[in-house]
Design a protein around this motif. Structure first.
Motif, PDB file in Angstrom:
ATOM      1  N   GLY A   1       0.806  -1.214   0.000  1.00 25.81           N
ATOM      2  CA  GLY A   1       0.000   0.000   0.000  1.00 25.81           C
ATOM      3  C   GLY A   1       0.837   1.261   0.000  1.00 25.81           C
ATOM      4  N   ALA A   2       2.046   1.189   0.578  1.00 25.59           N
ATOM      5  CA  ALA A   2       2.941   2.349   0.615  1.00 25.59           C
ATOM      6  C   ALA A   2       3.568   2.611  -0.751  1.00 25.59           C
ATOM      7  N   LEU A   3       3.471   1.655  -1.653  1.00 24.14           N
ATOM      8  CA  LEU A   3       4.078   1.808  -2.978  1.00 24.14           C
ATOM      9  C   LEU A   3       3.330   2.799  -3.867  1.00 24.14           C
ATOM     10  N   ALA A   4       2.010   2.820  -3.768  1.00 20.10           N
ATOM     11  CA  ALA A   4       1.207   3.604  -4.711  1.00 20.10           C
ATOM     12  C   ALA A   4       1.658   5.056  -4.839  1.00 20.10           C
ATOM     13  N   PRO A   5       1.797   5.814  -3.747  1.00 21.79           N
ATOM     14  CA  PRO A   5       2.212   7.205  -3.920  1.00 21.79           C
ATOM     15  C   PRO A   5       3.641   7.346  -4.442  1.00 21.79           C
ATOM     16  N   VAL A   6       4.510   6.429  -4.072  1.00 24.23           N
ATOM     17  CA  VAL A   6       5.893   6.486  -4.568  1.00 24.23           C
ATOM     18  C   VAL A   6       5.916   6.171  -6.054  1.00 24.23           C
ATOM     19  N   LEU A   7       5.156   5.173  -6.464  1.00 24.59           N
ATOM     20  CA  LEU A   7       5.093   4.818  -7.888  1.00 24.59           C
ATOM     21  C   LEU A   7       4.531   5.971  -8.715  1.00 24.59           C
ATOM     22  N   GLU A   8       3.525   6.651  -8.188  1.00 29.19           N
ATOM     23  CA  GLU A   8       2.954   7.822  -8.881  1.00 29.19           C
ATOM     24  C   GLU A   8       4.028   8.882  -9.108  1.00 29.19           C
ATOM     25  N   GLU A   9       4.711   9.226  -8.036  1.00 27.07           N
ATOM     26  CA  GLU A   9       5.714  10.284  -8.101  1.00 27.07           C
ATOM     27  C   GLU A   9       6.900   9.875  -8.968  1.00 27.07           C
ATOM     28  N   LEU A  10       7.347   8.632  -8.812  1.00 29.31           N
ATOM     29  CA  LEU A  10       8.494   8.157  -9.598  1.00 29.31           C
ATOM     30  C   LEU A  10       8.161   8.106 -11.083  1.00 29.31           C
TER      31      LEU A  10
ATOM     32  N   ARG B   1      11.259   0.493 -21.604  1.00 33.03           N
ATOM     33  CA  ARG B   1      10.925  -0.677 -20.794  1.00 33.03           C
ATOM     34  C   ARG B   1      10.704  -0.299 -19.325  1.00 33.03           C
ATOM     35  N   ILE B   2      11.543   0.586 -18.799  1.00 30.54           N
ATOM     36  CA  ILE B   2      11.401   1.026 -17.405  1.00 30.54           C
ATOM     37  C   ILE B   2      10.084   1.776 -17.222  1.00 30.54           C
ATOM     38  N   ALA B   3       9.798   2.697 -18.133  1.00 30.53           N
ATOM     39  CA  ALA B   3       8.563   3.480 -18.027  1.00 30.53           C
ATOM     40  C   ALA B   3       7.334   2.582 -18.135  1.00 30.53           C
ATOM     41  N   ALA B   4       7.371   1.595 -19.037  1.00 35.20           N
ATOM     42  CA  ALA B   4       6.239   0.685 -19.196  1.00 35.20           C
ATOM     43  C   ALA B   4       6.042  -0.163 -17.936  1.00 35.20           C
ATOM     44  N   ALA B   5       7.126  -0.683 -17.381  1.00 33.05           N
ATOM     45  CA  ALA B   5       7.031  -1.492 -16.154  1.00 33.05           C
ATOM     46  C   ALA B   5       6.511  -0.648 -14.996  1.00 33.05           C
ATOM     47  N   LEU B   6       7.018   0.554 -14.897  1.00 34.63           N
ATOM     48  CA  LEU B   6       6.590   1.447 -13.817  1.00 34.63           C
ATOM     49  C   LEU B   6       5.124   1.834 -13.963  1.00 34.63           C
ATOM     50  N   ARG B   7       4.721   2.117 -15.190  1.00 39.34           N
ATOM     51  CA  ARG B   7       3.318   2.470 -15.448  1.00 39.34           C
ATOM     52  C   ARG B   7       2.401   1.294 -15.075  1.00 39.34           C
TER      53      ARG B   7
ATOM     54  N   ASP C   1       1.708  -8.630  -2.701  1.00 38.49           N
ATOM     55  CA  ASP C   1       3.087  -8.512  -2.228  1.00 38.49           C
ATOM     56  C   ASP C   1       4.094  -8.628  -3.367  1.00 38.49           C
ATOM     57  N   ALA C   2       3.676  -9.208  -4.483  1.00 34.92           N
ATOM     58  CA  ALA C   2       4.570  -9.313  -5.638  1.00 34.92           C
ATOM     59  C   ALA C   2       5.064  -7.934  -6.082  1.00 34.92           C
ATOM     60  N   LEU C   3       4.248  -6.900  -5.858  1.00 32.77           N
ATOM     61  CA  LEU C   3       4.656  -5.538  -6.229  1.00 32.77           C
ATOM     62  C   LEU C   3       5.915  -5.117  -5.472  1.00 32.77           C
ATOM     63  N   LEU C   4       6.064  -5.562  -4.243  1.00 29.63           N
ATOM     64  CA  LEU C   4       7.270  -5.212  -3.478  1.00 29.63           C
ATOM     65  C   LEU C   4       8.502  -5.800  -4.145  1.00 29.63           C
ATOM     66  N   GLY C   5       8.411  -7.044  -4.593  1.00 29.02           N
ATOM     67  CA  GLY C   5       9.534  -7.667  -5.302  1.00 29.02           C
ATOM     68  C   GLY C   5       9.813  -6.977  -6.622  1.00 29.02           C
ATOM     69  N   GLU C   6       8.752  -6.613  -7.328  1.00 29.43           N
ATOM     70  CA  GLU C   6       8.917  -5.899  -8.595  1.00 29.43           C
ATOM     71  C   GLU C   6       9.558  -4.536  -8.368  1.00 29.43           C
ATOM     72  N   ALA C   7       9.173  -3.882  -7.299  1.00 27.04           N
ATOM     73  CA  ALA C   7       9.743  -2.576  -6.977  1.00 27.04           C
ATOM     74  C   ALA C   7      11.236  -2.704  -6.703  1.00 27.04           C
ATOM     75  N   ALA C   8      11.628  -3.734  -5.993  1.00 28.92           N
ATOM     76  CA  ALA C   8      13.052  -3.958  -5.714  1.00 28.92           C
ATOM     77  C   ALA C   8      13.815  -4.225  -7.011  1.00 28.92           C
ATOM     78  N   ARG C   9      13.247  -5.020  -7.895  1.00 31.48           N
ATOM     79  CA  ARG C   9      13.905  -5.300  -9.184  1.00 31.48           C
ATOM     80  C   ARG C   9      13.996  -4.030 -10.029  1.00 31.48           C
TER      81      ARG C   9
ATOM     82  N   ALA D   1      14.179  -0.958  -8.955  1.00 32.81           N
ATOM     83  CA  ALA D   1      15.229  -0.120  -8.368  1.00 32.81           C
ATOM     84  C   ALA D   1      16.605  -0.601  -8.828  1.00 32.81           C
ATOM     85  N   GLN D   2      16.797  -1.907  -8.898  1.00 34.25           N
ATOM     86  CA  GLN D   2      18.072  -2.469  -9.354  1.00 34.25           C
ATOM     87  C   GLN D   2      18.305  -2.138 -10.828  1.00 34.25           C
ATOM     88  N   ILE D   3      17.292  -2.278 -11.648  1.00 32.71           N
ATOM     89  CA  ILE D   3      17.401  -1.976 -13.082  1.00 32.71           C
ATOM     90  C   ILE D   3      17.753  -0.502 -13.289  1.00 32.71           C
ATOM     91  N   LEU D   4      17.114   0.378 -12.517  1.00 31.87           N
ATOM     92  CA  LEU D   4      17.416   1.808 -12.622  1.00 31.87           C
ATOM     93  C   LEU D   4      18.873   2.078 -12.264  1.00 31.87           C
TER      94      LEU D   4
END
Length: 138
Positions: free
Chosen positions: A35-44, A85-91, A106-114, A116-119
């Protein structure tokens, strides 16, 4: 104005962007629940879209690097592909986090970590090109 100044100037224009993006990526990595990801994903998403556009614009960093060192043109194409690819994954992640705020899988947390690594890897390749161009005095 020399070409070296152009690369240096383009890089300097993006320096504050990089600081802001690093802070957002740190927030992304530090998100303890989906749930904490949504605002960060929006801003990022908004910040990266603007950042990628600035790097790719005429007279931007990628343009300057391609003019300075012609053999960088193919690797720069790879970096532009990364942007897509980054923009599409983030979107996609952002949209999924919007569908059920606070209840995203919870899979979103793992995707977020990946992501961050790709960036981070993308930025390293970018910096390597800038450093190589500056070392050549290009």
């Amino acid at each position: 104005m020399t070409v070296t100044t152009t690369v240096a100037h383009a890089q300097e224009e993006l320096r504050e962007d990089h600081r802001r993006l690093h802070a957002l990526v740190d927030r992304l990595r530090g998100a303890a629940d989906p749930g904490a990801l949504a605002p960060v994903l929006e801003e990022l998403h908004a910040a990266l879209t603007a950042h990628f556009n600035a790097e790719e614009k005429p007279g931007g960093l990628y343009d300057a690097l391609g003019v300075c060192v012609p053999e960088f043109r193919a690797p720069l194409s790879g970096l532009v592909d990364d942007h897509f690819r980054i923009a599409a994954a983030l979107r996609d992640m952002r949209d999924r986090s919007r569908q059920a705020p606070g209840q995203a899988p919870d899979a979103l947390l793992g995707e977020a970590a990946r992501l961050a690594q790709i960036l981070g890897e993308h930025e390293k390749r970018e910096h390597a090109m800038v450093d190589a161009a500056m070392a050549r005095g290009a």
